[in-house]
Design a protein around this motif. Sequence first.
Motif, PDB file in Angstrom:
ATOM      1  N   THR A 109      -6.364  12.801  68.782  1.00 37.77           N
ATOM      2  CA  THR A 109      -7.540  13.389  68.150  1.00 37.77           C
ATOM      3  C   THR A 109      -7.216  13.995  66.796  1.00 37.77           C
ATOM      4  O   THR A 109      -8.118  14.259  66.000  1.00 37.77           O
ATOM      5  N   GLU A 110      -5.931  14.208  66.505  1.00 41.01           N
ATOM      6  CA  GLU A 110      -5.523  14.824  65.248  1.00 41.01           C
ATOM      7  C   GLU A 110      -5.040  13.815  64.204  1.00 41.01           C
ATOM      8  O   GLU A 110      -4.961  14.151  63.020  1.00 41.01           O
TER       9      GLU A 110
ATOM     10  N   TYR B 173     -14.006  16.492  55.424  1.00 39.81           N
ATOM     11  CA  TYR B 173     -14.955  15.567  56.063  1.00 39.81           C
ATOM     12  C   TYR B 173     -14.837  15.581  57.583  1.00 39.81           C
ATOM     13  O   TYR B 173     -15.831  15.391  58.283  1.00 39.81           O
ATOM     14  N   ARG B 174     -13.645  15.798  58.097  1.00 36.59           N
ATOM     15  CA  ARG B 174     -13.532  15.906  59.564  1.00 36.59           C
ATOM     16  C   ARG B 174     -14.318  17.107  60.062  1.00 36.59           C
ATOM     17  O   ARG B 174     -14.987  17.041  61.106  1.00 36.59           O
TER      18      ARG B 174
ATOM     19  N   PRO C 103      -7.827  17.815  73.318  1.00 38.50           N
ATOM     20  CA  PRO C 103      -6.755  16.916  72.859  1.00 38.50           C
ATOM     21  C   PRO C 103      -6.640  15.669  73.735  1.00 38.50           C
ATOM     22  O   PRO C 103      -7.039  15.652  74.902  1.00 38.50           O
ATOM     23  N   LEU C 104      -6.077  14.633  73.158  1.00 40.29           N
ATOM     24  CA  LEU C 104      -5.663  13.450  73.904  1.00 40.29           C
ATOM     25  C   LEU C 104      -4.195  13.181  73.536  1.00 40.29           C
ATOM     26  O   LEU C 104      -3.893  12.496  72.556  1.00 40.29           O
ATOM     27  N   THR C 105      -3.304  13.768  74.320  1.00 42.34           N
ATOM     28  CA  THR C 105      -1.875  13.617  74.060  1.00 42.34           C
ATOM     29  C   THR C 105      -1.391  12.300  74.655  1.00 42.34           C
ATOM     30  O   THR C 105      -1.722  11.963  75.801  1.00 42.34           O
ATOM     31  N   VAL C 106      -0.615  11.552  73.873  1.00 33.16           N
ATOM     32  CA  VAL C 106      -0.087  10.272  74.330  1.00 33.16           C
ATOM     33  C   VAL C 106       1.418  10.237  74.083  1.00 33.16           C
ATOM     34  O   VAL C 106       1.949  10.947  73.219  1.00 33.16           O
ATOM     35  N   ARG C 107       2.113   9.415  74.878  1.00 35.53           N
ATOM     36  CA  ARG C 107       3.515   9.113  74.617  1.00 35.53           C
ATOM     37  C   ARG C 107       3.561   7.779  73.890  1.00 35.53           C
ATOM     38  O   ARG C 107       3.005   6.774  74.359  1.00 35.53           O
TER      39      ARG C 107
END
Length: 477
Positions: free
Chosen positions: A179-180, A211-212, A458-462
């Motif tokens: 998301t960041e 803009y975000r 958040p959407l944390t991913v590896r």
Amino acid sequence: MTAYKSLAAFGVVGAAAFAHWRWSKKPIRTPEGTVHPPLAAAGLDGVPGIGLLARLHSLITDPIGLIERNARVHGDMFTLRAPMIYDITFLLDRDAYAMVMNLPADHAAIGPVLSRVPTVGYWFPRSRRDPESLQQLVVAGRRLMAEMLPQHKVRTLPNRITGITTRHMSEWGPTTDMTEVLHLVVYEVVGRYFMGDTIWTAIGDELSRLYRTIADGVDVMRAALSITPLHQFMPEYRATTQLFQLLRSELSGFRSADSPLLGAIDRLRIDGEPLDEADILWMFMYVLWNAMAYPGTYAYWSLVDVLTTPGVRNRVTELDDRAARQEVLGRCVLETIRLNPVSTLVRYLYKPLEFTRNGTIYHIPAGQAVGVFPRGLNRDQRYVPDAPESYDPDRFVRVPALRTTSFGRGPFGCIAQDFSKIVLSSVLNDVLTRFDIVLLDQPANRRCRVHQNYPDTPLTVRLMPRDLGSSAGFRPL
């Protein structure tokens, strides 16, 4: 005395509630031989006293549900009445969609509608504040964007995008909050395309931040808050103010030759006249508002849909051929947008609208609005066969060809469909070429109050780098 005051106050409130109920039921006069679509009052909306609060609550917190509830009661045609704005008649069948969207701009306008959207309507300065001048700017802006998106130039985008995505991805850590970071890639791609490298290099990072923040203001709940004194404390109001100050101080240092967008604005004419300084800044802001805010959120949700739909994920991760993977991802982008389009499209009537249904002539007076419901049409079994609520990118290659209502049509239809599809599928292709991705968080629930909103958790991913020298394809996850 206290009891008398309480009774008096109760009487005033009761009288006001009754007056509102009578107003909400007041029929709309039409010419002889015509009728107006029925006034909608499903559920608590039709109850005297609390109906006003129920309607306002639905308009702000659940406009999609409000339309769907009334459609179950009234069918494909009804009018929503709300205080402080014009009546809106929703026409929900496909024939009505074509009729409304193809009305000319001098009949069914968008200026009075966008005048209620905070940044473009009333926070960012322009030379005049009336809806008619806003309409002129919007029409001119659409013409400008169409001229900047010729097919031969749009088709070359994938080759230009890879360098941008590669640089961004090199800065991502082994675990990353998507998301960041993902929307920043999209913002730079479209920012460099429209503004050019010179201006982007100077102020691009600051534009991305602003803009975000501004993008959150398209949410109906926040738009409602923006007309109260509390707007001073809203992040998107402060971001809009900072954006105006940034553009006013920085753009004067660049020439038209430095930027495709500045050059296009310099050539733009409204009624034969060039734009004045305030409207030049507004037009610059408006083009980027369209180019950044919506593609940013759809890039994120398209990636989420690919990663969380097992059949789709497996298919994409098993494709070794980059061009084939891009073609599939392009359909994934269209499918995400189909299921989550800008859910309602509203036009303000400068002239009356008359049409016939089942032998009855309906009349909607000037000064009201008419709306269509792409979200409903895109999920309607009559128009989208094969489980319309399911995520199925392959529906776009079946015969007969699927016709969606995702991008509108007519004088205010989206002219960037191919551009958006190519940008988003190229960015996703680069990400999925470089990394195998494992979700460490559950994706946020979608929030769509007219527009598809950015996630609020958040959407944390590896991120596991792929062996790009191997022909074995993606490692299984």
